[in-house]
Design a protein around this motif. Structure first.
Motif, PDB file in Angstrom:
ATOM      1  N   GLU A  68      12.213  54.522  71.782  1.00  0.00           N
ATOM      2  CA  GLU A  68      13.649  54.546  71.503  1.00  0.00           C
ATOM      3  C   GLU A  68      14.071  55.532  70.421  1.00  0.00           C
ATOM      4  N   ILE A  69      13.173  55.886  69.549  1.00  0.00           N
ATOM      5  CA  ILE A  69      13.534  56.766  68.433  1.00  0.00           C
ATOM      6  C   ILE A  69      12.811  58.105  68.525  1.00  0.00           C
ATOM      7  N   ARG A  74      12.197  64.004  70.105  1.00  0.00           N
ATOM      8  CA  ARG A  74      11.296  65.058  70.571  1.00  0.00           C
ATOM      9  C   ARG A  74      11.823  65.730  71.835  1.00  0.00           C
ATOM     10  N   ASP A  75      12.452  64.963  72.733  1.00  0.00           N
ATOM     11  CA  ASP A  75      12.756  65.459  74.070  1.00  0.00           C
ATOM     12  C   ASP A  75      14.209  65.846  74.320  1.00  0.00           C
ATOM     13  N   ASP A  76      15.157  65.265  73.613  1.00  0.00           N
ATOM     14  CA  ASP A  76      16.573  65.505  73.889  1.00  0.00           C
ATOM     15  C   ASP A  76      17.120  66.642  73.030  1.00  0.00           C
ATOM     16  N   ALA A  77      18.280  67.121  73.418  1.00  0.00           N
ATOM     17  CA  ALA A  77      18.996  68.106  72.604  1.00  0.00           C
ATOM     18  C   ALA A  77      19.297  67.459  71.251  1.00  0.00           C
ATOM     19  N   PRO A  78      19.298  68.240  70.176  1.00  0.00           N
ATOM     20  CA  PRO A  78      19.452  67.652  68.832  1.00  0.00           C
ATOM     21  C   PRO A  78      20.649  66.722  68.680  1.00  0.00           C
ATOM     22  N   ASP A  79      21.822  67.117  69.170  1.00  0.00           N
ATOM     23  CA  ASP A  79      22.995  66.259  68.989  1.00  0.00           C
ATOM     24  C   ASP A  79      22.854  64.942  69.748  1.00  0.00           C
ATOM     25  N   VAL A  80      22.313  64.992  70.942  1.00  0.00           N
ATOM     26  CA  VAL A  80      22.093  63.780  71.734  1.00  0.00           C
ATOM     27  C   VAL A  80      21.000  62.928  71.094  1.00  0.00           C
ATOM     28  N   ALA A  81      19.919  63.574  70.667  1.00  0.00           N
ATOM     29  CA  ALA A  81      18.784  62.863  70.079  1.00  0.00           C
ATOM     30  C   ALA A  81      19.180  62.118  68.814  1.00  0.00           C
ATOM     31  N   ILE A  82      19.923  62.772  67.960  1.00  0.00           N
ATOM     32  CA  ILE A  82      20.317  62.136  66.698  1.00  0.00           C
ATOM     33  C   ILE A  82      21.276  60.978  66.961  1.00  0.00           C
ATOM     34  N   ALA A  83      22.193  61.163  67.892  1.00  0.00           N
ATOM     35  CA  ALA A  83      23.115  60.060  68.232  1.00  0.00           C
ATOM     36  C   ALA A  83      22.329  58.870  68.797  1.00  0.00           C
ATOM     37  N   ARG A  84      21.358  59.125  69.684  1.00  0.00           N
ATOM     38  CA  ARG A  84      20.530  58.044  70.238  1.00  0.00           C
ATOM     39  C   ARG A  84      19.709  57.378  69.154  1.00  0.00           C
ATOM     40  N   MET A  85      19.169  58.185  68.242  1.00  0.00           N
ATOM     41  CA  MET A  85      18.370  57.632  67.157  1.00  0.00           C
ATOM     42  C   MET A  85      19.215  56.672  66.320  1.00  0.00           C
ATOM     43  N   TRP A  86      20.427  57.073  65.935  1.00  0.00           N
ATOM     44  CA  TRP A  86      21.273  56.204  65.112  1.00  0.00           C
ATOM     45  C   TRP A  86      21.646  54.928  65.849  1.00  0.00           C
ATOM     46  N   GLY A  88      19.881  53.497  68.207  1.00  0.00           N
ATOM     47  CA  GLY A  88      18.659  52.702  68.267  1.00  0.00           C
ATOM     48  C   GLY A  88      18.361  51.993  66.964  1.00  0.00           C
ATOM     49  N   VAL A  89      18.482  52.715  65.871  1.00  0.00           N
ATOM     50  CA  VAL A  89      18.229  52.119  64.553  1.00  0.00           C
ATOM     51  C   VAL A  89      19.248  51.022  64.270  1.00  0.00           C
ATOM     52  N   ASP A  90      20.494  51.293  64.595  1.00  0.00           N
ATOM     53  CA  ASP A  90      21.545  50.295  64.384  1.00  0.00           C
ATOM     54  C   ASP A  90      21.271  49.038  65.218  1.00  0.00           C
ATOM     55  N   ASP A  91      20.869  49.234  66.473  1.00  0.00           N
ATOM     56  CA  ASP A  91      20.533  48.094  67.326  1.00  0.00           C
ATOM     57  C   ASP A  91      19.328  47.329  66.780  1.00  0.00           C
ATOM     58  N   TYR A  92      18.303  48.062  66.384  1.00  0.00           N
ATOM     59  CA  TYR A  92      17.078  47.429  65.903  1.00  0.00           C
ATOM     60  C   TYR A  92      17.346  46.551  64.678  1.00  0.00           C
ATOM     61  N   PHE A  93      18.128  47.052  63.759  1.00  0.00           N
ATOM     62  CA  PHE A  93      18.414  46.297  62.539  1.00  0.00           C
ATOM     63  C   PHE A  93      19.685  45.462  62.653  1.00  0.00           C
ATOM     64  N   ARG A  94      20.268  45.467  63.853  1.00  0.00           N
ATOM     65  CA  ARG A  94      21.515  44.735  64.104  1.00  0.00           C
ATOM     66  C   ARG A  94      22.528  44.989  63.003  1.00  0.00           C
ATOM     67  N   SER A  95      22.791  46.266  62.818  1.00  0.00           N
ATOM     68  CA  SER A  95      23.777  46.725  61.823  1.00  0.00           C
ATOM     69  C   SER A  95      23.506  46.163  60.436  1.00  0.00           C
ATOM     70  N   GLY A  96      22.242  46.094  60.065  1.00  0.00           N
ATOM     71  CA  GLY A  96      21.869  45.650  58.731  1.00  0.00           C
ATOM     72  C   GLY A  96      21.722  44.148  58.581  1.00  0.00           C
ATOM     73  N   ARG A  97      21.849  43.392  59.649  1.00  0.00           N
ATOM     74  CA  ARG A  97      21.733  41.934  59.573  1.00  0.00           C
ATOM     75  C   ARG A  97      20.322  41.454  59.864  1.00  0.00           C
ATOM     76  N   ARG A  98      19.388  42.366  60.025  1.00  0.00           N
ATOM     77  CA  ARG A  98      18.019  41.988  60.392  1.00  0.00           C
ATOM     78  C   ARG A  98      17.057  42.800  59.535  1.00  0.00           C
ATOM     79  N   VAL A  99      16.059  42.150  58.974  1.00  0.00           N
ATOM     80  CA  VAL A  99      15.113  42.845  58.113  1.00  0.00           C
ATOM     81  C   VAL A  99      14.114  43.644  58.936  1.00  0.00           C
ATOM     82  N   CYS A 100      13.525  44.618  58.292  1.00  0.00           N
ATOM     83  CA  CYS A 100      12.494  45.433  58.924  1.00  0.00           C
ATOM     84  C   CYS A 100      11.199  44.631  58.956  1.00  0.00           C
TER      85      CYS A 100
END
Length: 118
Positions: A68-69, A74-86, A88-100
């Motif tokens: 997901e990150i 590695r594979d997407d265009a930079p603008d698409v990749a960075i948007a997907r990364m953010w 994904g990170v937001d989903d993973y941490f549930r907007s800061g409501r979930r610990v790492c």
């Protein structure tokens, strides 16, 4: 009605118990209580007990980040990749409501036991 699980279905459930209580604060009884999965089923899926469960959870998290990150970066265009990364990170941490989970393991006294996975 009884729910039948596969090993891969159980790992995210156990991950949430570890995330909430840490490795040290998670007992087999707590896992069965919170997940509703019997001890026999847990030992069937994880004969190595809690340590094997933790290794499986850390491998699951690693796989999620790889898919997901890291792969999009590695594979997407930079603008698409960075948007997907953010997203994904937001989903993973549930907007800061979930610990790492990895961080929770790294901060405990048992961190050396899982150092390679962390």
């Amino acid at each position: 009605m009884r729910t039948l699980y596969e090993r891969d279905d159980v790992i995210p459930l156990i991950a949430e118990v570890f995330r909430e209580h840490g490795f040290e604060g998670t007992s087999l009884s707590r896992i069965t209580e919170i997940t509703g999965i019997g001890k026999g089923s847990l030992y069937h899926f994880f004969p190595g007990g809690k340590d094997e469960m933790a290794q499986a959870v850390l491998a699951h998290v690693d796989g999620w980040f790889a898919r997901e990150i890291y792969a999009p970066l590695r594979d997407d265009a930079p603008d698409v990749a960075i948007a997907r990364m953010w997203r994904g990170v937001d989903d993973y941490f549930r907007s800061g409501r979930r610990v790492c989970l990895v961080g929770a393991f790294a901060l405990e006294a048992t961190r050396d036991r899982f150092a390679a996975a962390i």
